[in-house]
Scaffold this active site. Structure first.
Site, PDB file in Angstrom:
ATOM      1  N   GLU A  77      79.936  33.166  40.669  1.00 50.69           N
ATOM      2  CA  GLU A  77      80.695  34.004  41.615  1.00 50.69           C
ATOM      3  C   GLU A  77      81.303  33.161  42.732  1.00 50.69           C
ATOM      4  O   GLU A  77      80.578  32.450  43.428  1.00 50.69           O
ATOM      5  CB  GLU A  77      79.755  35.078  42.205  1.00 50.69           C
ATOM      6  CG  GLU A  77      80.497  36.102  43.043  1.00 50.69           C
ATOM      7  CD  GLU A  77      79.590  37.228  43.552  1.00 50.69           C
ATOM      8  OE1 GLU A  77      78.477  37.412  43.027  1.00 50.69           O
ATOM      9  OE2 GLU A  77      80.027  37.920  44.491  1.00 50.69           O
ATOM     10  N   LYS A 264      71.543  43.045  47.045  1.00 48.39           N
ATOM     11  CA  LYS A 264      72.341  42.236  46.105  1.00 48.39           C
ATOM     12  C   LYS A 264      72.925  41.031  46.841  1.00 48.39           C
ATOM     13  O   LYS A 264      72.987  39.921  46.304  1.00 48.39           O
ATOM     14  CB  LYS A 264      73.446  43.094  45.471  1.00 48.39           C
ATOM     15  CG  LYS A 264      74.119  42.463  44.255  1.00 48.39           C
ATOM     16  CD  LYS A 264      75.242  41.506  44.590  1.00 48.39           C
ATOM     17  CE  LYS A 264      75.869  40.892  43.351  1.00 48.39           C
ATOM     18  NZ  LYS A 264      76.943  39.924  43.682  1.00 48.39           N
ATOM     19  N   ASP A 280      62.344  31.249  36.794  1.00 53.19           N
ATOM     20  CA  ASP A 280      62.425  32.529  36.087  1.00 53.19           C
ATOM     21  C   ASP A 280      62.956  33.563  37.080  1.00 53.19           C
ATOM     22  O   ASP A 280      62.203  34.254  37.756  1.00 53.19           O
ATOM     23  CB  ASP A 280      61.034  32.927  35.575  1.00 53.19           C
ATOM     24  CG  ASP A 280      61.074  34.171  34.694  1.00 53.19           C
ATOM     25  OD1 ASP A 280      62.045  34.947  34.800  1.00 53.19           O
ATOM     26  OD2 ASP A 280      60.131  34.371  33.910  1.00 53.19           O
ATOM     27  N   HIS A 377      90.557  46.967  65.812  1.00 50.68           N
ATOM     28  CA  HIS A 377      91.382  46.257  66.799  1.00 50.68           C
ATOM     29  C   HIS A 377      92.841  46.327  66.416  1.00 50.68           C
ATOM     30  O   HIS A 377      93.705  46.502  67.254  1.00 50.68           O
ATOM     31  CB  HIS A 377      90.969  44.776  66.843  1.00 50.68           C
ATOM     32  CG  HIS A 377      89.775  44.550  67.696  1.00 50.68           C
ATOM     33  ND1 HIS A 377      89.609  43.447  68.474  1.00 50.68           N
ATOM     34  CD2 HIS A 377      88.681  45.306  67.895  1.00 50.68           C
ATOM     35  CE1 HIS A 377      88.457  43.529  69.116  1.00 50.68           C
ATOM     36  NE2 HIS A 377      87.873  44.653  68.760  1.00 50.68           N
TER      37      HIS A 377
HETATM   38  P1  NAD Z   1      52.976  26.434  32.638  1.00 49.84           P
HETATM   39  O1  NAD Z   1      52.513  27.212  31.463  1.00 49.84           O
HETATM   40  O2  NAD Z   1      53.818  25.244  32.344  1.00 49.84           O
HETATM   41  O3  NAD Z   1      51.703  26.040  33.481  1.00 49.84           O
HETATM   42  C1  NAD Z   1      51.749  25.187  34.602  1.00 49.84           C
HETATM   43  C2  NAD Z   1      50.950  23.948  34.306  1.00 49.84           C
HETATM   44  O4  NAD Z   1      51.140  23.007  35.355  1.00 49.84           O
HETATM   45  C3  NAD Z   1      49.468  24.230  34.231  1.00 49.84           C
HETATM   46  O5  NAD Z   1      48.970  23.674  33.060  1.00 49.84           O
HETATM   47  C4  NAD Z   1      48.881  23.502  35.434  1.00 49.84           C
HETATM   48  O6  NAD Z   1      47.619  22.996  35.192  1.00 49.84           O
HETATM   49  C5  NAD Z   1      49.894  22.396  35.628  1.00 49.84           C
HETATM   50  N1  NAD Z   1      50.020  21.831  36.991  1.00 49.84           N
HETATM   51  C6  NAD Z   1      50.293  20.529  37.267  1.00 49.84           C
HETATM   52  N2  NAD Z   1      50.388  20.323  38.595  1.00 49.84           N
HETATM   53  C7  NAD Z   1      50.180  21.521  39.182  1.00 49.84           C
HETATM   54  C8  NAD Z   1      50.194  21.964  40.547  1.00 49.84           C
HETATM   55  N3  NAD Z   1      50.443  21.129  41.568  1.00 49.84           N
HETATM   56  N4  NAD Z   1      49.992  23.273  40.776  1.00 49.84           N
HETATM   57  C9  NAD Z   1      49.786  24.137  39.769  1.00 49.84           C
HETATM   58  N5  NAD Z   1      49.747  23.778  38.459  1.00 49.84           N
HETATM   59  C10 NAD Z   1      49.960  22.483  38.166  1.00 49.84           C
HETATM   60  O7  NAD Z   1      53.813  27.352  33.635  1.00 49.84           O
HETATM   61  P2  NAD Z   1      53.398  28.673  34.387  1.00 49.84           P
HETATM   62  O8  NAD Z   1      53.818  28.441  35.798  1.00 49.84           O
HETATM   63  O9  NAD Z   1      51.985  29.092  34.126  1.00 49.84           O
HETATM   64  O10 NAD Z   1      54.324  29.774  33.700  1.00 49.84           O
HETATM   65  C11 NAD Z   1      55.706  29.847  34.023  1.00 49.84           C
HETATM   66  C12 NAD Z   1      56.489  30.221  32.794  1.00 49.84           C
HETATM   67  O11 NAD Z   1      56.012  31.453  32.268  1.00 49.84           O
HETATM   68  C13 NAD Z   1      57.929  30.447  33.093  1.00 49.84           C
HETATM   69  O12 NAD Z   1      58.711  29.720  32.184  1.00 49.84           O
HETATM   70  C14 NAD Z   1      58.131  31.962  32.881  1.00 49.84           C
HETATM   71  O13 NAD Z   1      59.445  32.220  32.450  1.00 49.84           O
HETATM   72  C15 NAD Z   1      57.115  32.255  31.848  1.00 49.84           C
HETATM   73  N6  NAD Z   1      56.607  33.648  31.686  1.00 49.84           N
HETATM   74  C16 NAD Z   1      56.874  34.641  32.573  1.00 49.84           C
HETATM   75  C17 NAD Z   1      56.342  35.905  32.395  1.00 49.84           C
HETATM   76  C18 NAD Z   1      56.618  36.996  33.420  1.00 49.84           C
HETATM   77  O14 NAD Z   1      57.189  36.719  34.451  1.00 49.84           O
HETATM   78  N7  NAD Z   1      56.225  38.249  33.194  1.00 49.84           N
HETATM   79  C19 NAD Z   1      55.499  36.157  31.310  1.00 49.84           C
HETATM   80  C20 NAD Z   1      55.227  35.114  30.445  1.00 49.84           C
HETATM   81  C21 NAD Z   1      55.753  33.841  30.632  1.00 49.84           C
END
Ligand code: NAD
Length: 426
Positions: A77, A264, A280, A377
């Protein structure tokens, strides 16, 4: 990284000059063309047939929590980057200040067909230490980083019905720098059978809630009346702009139809940052709107009020973002965006994204407010020009209306219109 985000005239430069001006240590090759190699894309989702690019820009002038910040944005946009840069310039003297709660996400474990939901809730409360210890044992690395499961709370959803008595157990997990969806889902999966057994029911869904109201960010900014006045030569007073923006904010507080568009305007800047940094954004969108409607009426996420000598804005919303995990390990463009923003932690990224959201909201309200003021104005101005041209009585309004309709509110035109109308008089 450049010391100041105040990159005057940045928009007039060519792309190569802009890159040079950013003085970024890393390589911009990562985003040529589009920031994502085909092989990486093929590994990210299914049935890949290519990649899909968006313009990638930086918004300038931002100061967030005392630090100069270049705000990366990916968006289709027009005007969002310019508007947020302009708003950040107006707010620059005080900058944007933020606070974040601990990054606590909520996992839901549903249990159905419970005979006695009160007894189930009581039993789950009693078992909280056992369940939390089991959950913590599953994520020792997260606990080492200062995060991990921090709370457990049963909620009674139904006493009877098609699904019998229904209880949902909320598991609260501090996800540190991860968005946390996968982490939380894994923990809920692992605990579900034990939770159902304690509640004496059937295990149902076990999944993260995107209403992440335990993971909130608040961002505030202030713009003085002097900075609120338009700088394009239009004679509009900053005090009038301040009053008009506060009034527009109250409109959003009173009306969900307006609140939706107001929000928005926040998502314009916020989503652009989330997209650029590989987040996400659907999760954030879902959480933001559910949070906006938490009172039962959809409300604005940001409000503006008149403050001493200027205008103050404040945005509070759930913001589940991560600087580890998700798509970040495979998307070089997203990693570059995080580096440009200086967002090494999830808190910092949330602060920058929220500041961008408040900035685009501010810019939109100011544009609407000044346009409204300007129109008023111009109507007054048209009447005085009509009088100056010699119009009297009814002719004042008729000449003024003709000037306003033509959008040419000038003395010369007023004389022409008056002469024309005088000829038509009987
Ligand atoms: P992920 O599965 O990659 O897990 C994060 C990893 O990073 C973990 O293994 C953790 O141990 C590691 N890590 C390393 N350094 C870290 C730190 N400083 N702090 C925290 N963890 C650390 O990712 P996630 O964040 O668990 O999941 C995010 C993904 O899940 C996104 O891609 C999202 O789109 C997707 N998702 C979203 C939904 C939803 O929103 N409803 C549902 C399912 C999946």
């Amino acid at each position: 990284m450049s010391r100041s985000s105040r990159l005057s005239g940045f928009y007039r430069l060519g792309i190569a000059e802009r890159r040079a001006r950013l003085n970024h240590a890393g390589s911009f090759a990562a985003i040529d063309p589009g920031g994502l190699p085909l092989e990486a894309a093929d590994g990210m989702i299914e049935n890949v047939i290519g990649t899909y690019a968006l313009p990638f820009a930086v918004a300038v002038n931002f100061v967030v929590d005392g630090a100069e910040v270049l705000v990366p944005m990916a968006i289709e946009e027009p005007s969002v980057v310019a508007a947020s840069s302009n708003a950040a310039r107006m707010a620059r003297p005080a900058g944007f200040s933020t606070t974040c709660t601990a990054p606590v996400m909520i996992g839901q474990i549903q249990v159905t067909q419970i005979r006695d939901v009160d007894a189930a809730a009581a039993a789950l409360r009693e078992a909280t230490p056992e369940l939390l210890a089991a959950a913590r044992a599953l994520v020792p690395r997260l606990a080492e980083r200062g995060g991990g499961p921090v709370g457990f709370e049963p909620r009674i959803l139904a006493r009877s019905g098609v699904d019998g008595g229904v209880v949902v157990a909320h598991l609260h997990v501090d996800c540190r720098d991860a968005m946390g969806a996968n982490l939380v889902n894994t923990l809920c999966e692992a605990l579900a059978d034990r939770v159902a057994a304690i509640a004496k029911g059937e295990p149902g869904l076990r999944i993260l809630s995107n209403l992440t109201d335990g993971r909130l960010v608040t961002v505030r900014c202030f713009a003085s009346d002097a900075n609120l006045a338009p700088n394009d030569g239009v004679d509009v007073d900053g005090v009038e702009v301040r009053k008009a923006i506060a009034q527009a904010s109250r409109f959003a507080e009173l009306d969900p139809y307006r609140a939706c568009t107001h929000n928005k305007g926040i998502m314009n800047g916020l989503d652009a940052v989330l997209l650029a940094t590989g987040q996400d954004w659907r999760a954030v969108e879902a959480g933001a709107h559910a949070f906006a409607a938490r009172s039962g009426t959809y409300k604005p996420l940001a409000v503006w009020h008149e403050a001493d000598g200027g205008l103050a804005g404040e945005l509070t919303m759930p913001l589940a973002v991560g600087t580890v995990g998700g798509a970040l390990h495979v998307h070089p463009g997203a990693r570059l965006a995080l580096a440009l923003a200086g967002a090494g932690t999830a808190d910092k990224l949330a602060a920058v994204a929220a500041a961008a959201g408040l900035a685009t909201n501010f810019a939109a309200l100011r544009a609407l407010a000044t346009e409204g003021i300007q129109r008023g104005h111009m109507a007054l101005h048209a009447r005085s020009l009509a009088r100056a041209a010699g119009a009297t009585g009814d002719l004042v309004d008729r000449v003024a209306a003709a000037l306003a309709a033509g959008g040419d509110v000038k003395a010369e035109r007023a004389r022409e219109v008056l002469a024309q109308l005088a000829k038509e008089l009987p």
